[in-house]
Design a protein around this motif. Structure first.
Motif, short mmCIF file in Angstrom:
data_model
loop_
_atom_site.label_atom_id
_atom_site.label_comp_id
_atom_site.label_asym_id
_atom_site.label_seq_id
_atom_site.Cartn_x
_atom_site.Cartn_y
_atom_site.Cartn_z
N MET A 1 50.28 37.99 22.02
CA MET A 1 49.36 38.65 22.91
C MET A 1 50.01 38.81 24.28
O MET A 1 50.63 37.91 24.81
N THR A 2 49.86 39.98 24.86
CA THR A 2 50.38 40.25 26.19
C THR A 2 49.56 39.50 27.23
O THR A 2 48.35 39.43 27.14
N THR A 3 50.25 38.96 28.22
CA THR A 3 49.57 38.36 29.36
C THR A 3 49.94 39.16 30.60
O THR A 3 50.93 39.89 30.62
N TYR A 4 49.15 39.00 31.63
CA TYR A 4 49.33 39.76 32.86
C TYR A 4 49.25 38.82 34.04
O TYR A 4 48.67 37.74 33.95
N ASP A 5 49.81 39.24 35.15
CA ASP A 5 49.65 38.48 36.39
C ASP A 5 48.31 38.85 37.01
O ASP A 5 47.97 40.03 37.12
N VAL A 6 47.57 37.83 37.41
CA VAL A 6 46.28 38.03 38.06
C VAL A 6 46.28 37.21 39.34
O VAL A 6 46.72 36.07 39.36
N VAL A 7 45.79 37.81 40.42
CA VAL A 7 45.59 37.08 41.66
C VAL A 7 44.10 37.15 42.00
O VAL A 7 43.44 38.14 41.69
N VAL A 8 43.59 36.08 42.59
CA VAL A 8 42.22 36.08 43.09
C VAL A 8 42.32 36.42 44.57
O VAL A 8 43.06 35.77 45.32
N ARG A 9 41.60 37.47 44.94
CA ARG A 9 41.74 38.00 46.29
C ARG A 9 40.37 38.31 46.88
O ARG A 9 39.47 38.77 46.17
N ASP A 10 40.21 38.05 48.17
CA ASP A 10 39.00 38.47 48.88
C ASP A 10 39.14 39.95 49.20
O ASP A 10 40.13 40.38 49.79
N ILE A 11 38.14 40.72 48.77
CA ILE A 11 38.11 42.15 49.04
C ILE A 11 36.89 42.40 49.91
O ILE A 11 35.78 42.00 49.55
N PRO A 12 37.09 43.07 51.05
CA PRO A 12 35.94 43.33 51.92
C PRO A 12 35.01 44.38 51.31
O PRO A 12 35.44 45.23 50.52
#
Length: 156
Positions: free
Chosen positions: A1-12
């Motif tokens: 299974m392919t994995t991806y980079d994920v970041v948790v980010r505050d979006i205004p």
């Protein structure tokens, strides 16, 4: 299974100019075509704008013909609009952001991974709000293999 980079980010929070679309998500391009015409006709196309799409429904639950989405533009200034163009609020807060590279038709795998294994393993929950995509380059002058899209999923 392919994995991806994920970041948790505050979006205004932001207000976007938008056009409603109903039907298969992959066909939102038709709404974008007419929307870009509206933007051009109002002298709003510039390097500062960012195109985006908001997706309201789970395509595994809602029939394809009833899927709701919006073709959007994040503009550097406020503008007056009239139907069929409207203003839509995107909620601010924490988002899981996955950068997808490649054709839009291949993004379903990234969504399945993000809402499945990543979300389950992250200890986070998706908020009861729509996901949205930000298109970092244009399909008009970029090869499909090089299209860059940020998939943004709101988190609790």
């Amino acid at each position: 299974m392919t994995t991806y980079d994920v970041v948790v980010r505050d979006i205004p929070a932001m207000t976007v100019v938008s056009v409603d679309n109903t039907g298969p998500y992959i066909q939102i391009s038709k709404a974008f075509d007419s929307f870009v015409g509206w933007l051009a006709g109002h002298d709003l196309l510039s390097p500062e704008i960012r195109m985006a799409g908001i997706y309201y429904d789970n395509p595994k639950v809602v029939p394809e013909s009833e899927l709701r989405s919006k073709a959007c533009a994040v503009l550097p200034r406020e503008v007056e609009v009239s139907p069929p163009v409207g203003l839509t609020q995107i909620l601010g807060g924490q988002y899981a952001v996955l950068l997808h590279k490649g054709p839009y038709s291949e993004m379903h795998a990234a969504y399945e991974w993000l809402y499945g294994p990543w979300l389950t393993g992250s200890g986070r929950e998706a908020a009861d709000a729509p996901s949205f995509e930000v298109y970092l380059n244009s399909p008009k002058d970029t090869a499909p293999a090089d299209w860059l899209t940020e998939i943004c999923v709101p988190l609790l």
